[in-house]
Design an enzyme around this catalytic site. Structure first.
Site, mmCIF file in Angstrom:
data_model
loop_
_atom_site.group_PDB
_atom_site.id
_atom_site.type_symbol
_atom_site.label_atom_id
_atom_site.label_comp_id
_atom_site.label_asym_id
_atom_site.label_seq_id
_atom_site.Cartn_x
_atom_site.Cartn_y
_atom_site.Cartn_z
ATOM 1 N N LYS A 11 0.820 -1.211 0.000
ATOM 2 C CA LYS A 11 0.000 0.000 0.000
ATOM 3 C C LYS A 11 0.864 1.275 0.000
ATOM 4 O O LYS A 11 2.063 1.225 0.276
ATOM 5 C CB LYS A 11 -0.943 -0.025 1.208
ATOM 6 C CG LYS A 11 -1.995 -1.163 1.147
ATOM 7 C CD LYS A 11 -2.965 -1.093 2.318
ATOM 8 C CE LYS A 11 -4.001 -2.205 2.253
ATOM 9 N NZ LYS A 11 -5.002 -2.111 3.356
ATOM 10 N N PHE A 59 -15.300 3.895 7.636
ATOM 11 C CA PHE A 59 -13.916 4.196 7.237
ATOM 12 C C PHE A 59 -13.722 4.237 5.725
ATOM 13 O O PHE A 59 -12.599 4.435 5.261
ATOM 14 C CB PHE A 59 -12.949 3.194 7.881
ATOM 15 C CG PHE A 59 -13.191 1.739 7.531
ATOM 16 C CD1 PHE A 59 -12.762 1.208 6.310
ATOM 17 C CD2 PHE A 59 -13.832 0.885 8.413
ATOM 18 C CE1 PHE A 59 -12.969 -0.128 5.988
ATOM 19 C CE2 PHE A 59 -14.042 -0.460 8.107
ATOM 20 C CZ PHE A 59 -13.607 -0.961 6.883
ATOM 21 N N ARG A 87 -2.379 -14.233 4.357
ATOM 22 C CA ARG A 87 -3.031 -13.500 5.454
ATOM 23 C C ARG A 87 -2.269 -13.719 6.763
ATOM 24 O O ARG A 87 -2.150 -12.803 7.580
ATOM 25 C CB ARG A 87 -4.514 -13.887 5.560
ATOM 26 C CG ARG A 87 -5.315 -13.368 4.340
ATOM 27 C CD ARG A 87 -6.806 -13.262 4.607
ATOM 28 N NE ARG A 87 -7.139 -12.307 5.636
ATOM 29 C CZ ARG A 87 -7.523 -11.047 5.429
ATOM 30 N NH1 ARG A 87 -7.592 -10.560 4.203
ATOM 31 N NH2 ARG A 87 -7.829 -10.273 6.437
ATOM 32 N N THR A 93 -5.519 -7.265 10.631
ATOM 33 C CA THR A 93 -5.832 -5.971 10.008
ATOM 34 C C THR A 93 -5.319 -4.816 10.861
ATOM 35 O O THR A 93 -4.717 -3.871 10.331
ATOM 36 C CB THR A 93 -7.364 -5.841 9.835
ATOM 37 O OG1 THR A 93 -7.836 -6.976 9.100
ATOM 38 C CG2 THR A 93 -7.729 -4.557 9.115
ATOM 39 N N ARG A 104 2.454 -6.635 9.097
ATOM 40 C CA ARG A 104 1.727 -5.504 9.692
ATOM 41 C C ARG A 104 2.294 -5.139 11.061
ATOM 42 O O ARG A 104 2.349 -3.952 11.418
ATOM 43 C CB ARG A 104 0.231 -5.810 9.735
ATOM 44 C CG ARG A 104 -0.410 -5.624 8.344
ATOM 45 C CD ARG A 104 -1.781 -6.216 8.269
ATOM 46 N NE ARG A 104 -2.523 -5.756 7.085
ATOM 47 C CZ ARG A 104 -3.680 -6.291 6.689
ATOM 48 N NH1 ARG A 104 -4.220 -7.290 7.376
ATOM 49 N NH2 ARG A 104 -4.294 -5.835 5.621
ATOM 50 N N ASN A 114 -2.160 0.132 7.015
ATOM 51 C CA ASN A 114 -1.632 -1.160 7.463
ATOM 52 C C ASN A 114 -0.782 -1.860 6.410
ATOM 53 O O ASN A 114 -0.644 -3.066 6.419
ATOM 54 C CB ASN A 114 -2.774 -2.041 7.987
ATOM 55 C CG ASN A 114 -3.810 -2.323 6.932
ATOM 56 O OD1 ASN A 114 -3.699 -1.892 5.790
ATOM 57 N ND2 ASN A 114 -4.831 -3.080 7.303
ATOM 58 N N HIS A 117 -2.217 -5.496 1.523
ATOM 59 C CA HIS A 117 -3.534 -6.095 1.291
ATOM 60 C C HIS A 117 -3.350 -7.571 0.978
ATOM 61 O O HIS A 117 -2.339 -7.960 0.389
ATOM 62 C CB HIS A 117 -4.229 -5.419 0.097
ATOM 63 C CG HIS A 117 -5.455 -6.165 -0.361
ATOM 64 N ND1 HIS A 117 -6.676 -6.006 0.246
ATOM 65 C CD2 HIS A 117 -5.621 -7.109 -1.330
ATOM 66 C CE1 HIS A 117 -7.556 -6.808 -0.343
ATOM 67 N NE2 HIS A 117 -6.945 -7.484 -1.300
ATOM 68 N N GLU A 128 -9.955 -10.025 -7.675
ATOM 69 C CA GLU A 128 -8.952 -8.974 -7.443
ATOM 70 C C GLU A 128 -7.772 -9.113 -8.410
ATOM 71 O O GLU A 128 -7.259 -8.111 -8.907
ATOM 72 C CB GLU A 128 -8.495 -9.024 -5.978
ATOM 73 C CG GLU A 128 -9.606 -8.589 -5.027
ATOM 74 C CD GLU A 128 -9.267 -8.737 -3.543
ATOM 75 O OE1 GLU A 128 -10.128 -8.388 -2.711
ATOM 76 O OE2 GLU A 128 -8.152 -9.199 -3.210
HETATM 77 P P1 IDP Z 1 -8.081 -6.722 5.535
HETATM 78 O O1 IDP Z 1 -7.281 -5.758 4.692
HETATM 79 O O2 IDP Z 1 -7.271 -7.278 6.672
HETATM 80 O O3 IDP Z 1 -8.769 -7.782 4.726
HETATM 81 P P2 IDP Z 1 -10.694 -5.405 5.768
HETATM 82 O O4 IDP Z 1 -11.617 -5.563 6.912
HETATM 83 O O5 IDP Z 1 -11.050 -6.097 4.478
HETATM 84 O O6 IDP Z 1 -9.227 -5.856 6.256
HETATM 85 O O7 IDP Z 1 -10.538 -3.847 5.501
HETATM 86 C C1 IDP Z 1 -9.942 -3.363 4.317
HETATM 87 C C2 IDP Z 1 -9.015 -2.247 4.668
HETATM 88 O O8 IDP Z 1 -9.766 -1.153 5.204
HETATM 89 C C3 IDP Z 1 -7.996 -2.554 5.776
HETATM 90 O O9 IDP Z 1 -6.860 -3.256 5.308
HETATM 91 C C4 IDP Z 1 -7.654 -1.171 6.278
HETATM 92 O O10 IDP Z 1 -6.753 -0.481 5.405
HETATM 93 C C5 IDP Z 1 -9.029 -0.499 6.232
HETATM 94 N N1 IDP Z 1 -9.756 -0.640 7.507
HETATM 95 C C6 IDP Z 1 -10.340 -1.772 8.000
HETATM 96 N N2 IDP Z 1 -10.926 -1.543 9.184
HETATM 97 C C7 IDP Z 1 -10.718 -0.224 9.460
HETATM 98 C C8 IDP Z 1 -11.089 0.630 10.544
HETATM 99 O O11 IDP Z 1 -11.729 0.219 11.532
HETATM 100 N N3 IDP Z 1 -10.685 1.929 10.463
HETATM 101 C C9 IDP Z 1 -9.980 2.435 9.405
HETATM 102 N N4 IDP Z 1 -9.621 1.665 8.352
HETATM 103 C C10 IDP Z 1 -9.979 0.349 8.381
HETATM 104 MG MG MG Z 2 -10.264 -7.630 3.340
#
Ligand code: IDP
Ligand code: MG
Length: 139
Positions: A11, A59, A87, A93, A104, A114, A117, A128
């Site tokens: 990212k 978010f 993962r 996350t 991370r 973070n 992805h 994707e």
């Molecule tokens: P993942 O990337 O671990 O699969 P997801 O829940 O799919 O997590 O969320 C996608 C992306 O959205 C996260 O990687 C992060 O950049 C952002 N994100 C997820 N939860 C939050 C939050 O609570 N606050 C702000 N950004 C968030």
């Molecule tokens: Mg995700």
């Protein structure tokens, strides 16, 4: 478990901080083959489309702004059990909850910024991968 593909992004936060090389080293160390890789930038429409599943989340707007703020690196990765293994290699996350040694934990600032992805299931991985790569790039 058979050989599987997953999709990853280094990212904009990680690219800007100069962590792309260390993250690629972690990719290789974890046994992934890099099938395809490209540095690019997302338009607002692309970021909104890629994260459409999150469009109702509080978010979402911040996430789209973050993902369009600078260059990022898209990757097609392959190994046995790639989706779950990637993962696990990324960590949770929220880096506050990520295990020691995960990407991370090592490089992420917070739950939004973070640094990486990873796809969460076989169907999303294929969607994707196709969002960013053509069939001939994935041979
Ligand atoms: P993942 O990337 O671990 O699969 P997801 O829940 O799919 O997590 O969320 C996608 C992306 O959205 C996260 O990687 C992060 O950049 C952002 N994100 C997820 N939860 C939050 C939050 O609570 N606050 C702000 N950004 C968030
Ligand atoms: Mg995700």
């Amino acid at each position: 478990m058979s050989v599987e593909r997953t999709f990853s992004i280094i990212k904009p936060d990680a690219v800007a901080a100069g962590h792309a090389g260390a993250i690629l080293a972690a990719v290789e160390q974890a046994g992934f083959k890099v099938l395809a890789m490209r540095m690019t930038r997302l338009t607002q429409a692309q970021a909104q489309g890629f994260y459409a599943v999150h469009r109702e989340k509080p978010f979402f707007a911040g996430l789209v702004k973050f993902m369009t703020e600078g260059p990022l690196i898209v990757l097609a990765l392959e190994r046995e059990n790639a989706i779950a293994k990637w993962r696990e290699t990324m960590g949770a996350t929220n880096p506050a909850n990520a295990a020691e040694g995960t990407i991370r934990k090592r490089f992420a600032a917070n739950v939004e910024r973070n640094c990486v992805h990873g796809s969460d299931a076989p169907e999303t991985a294929e969607t994707e991968l196709r969002f960013f790569f053509s069939t001939s790039e994935l041979l």
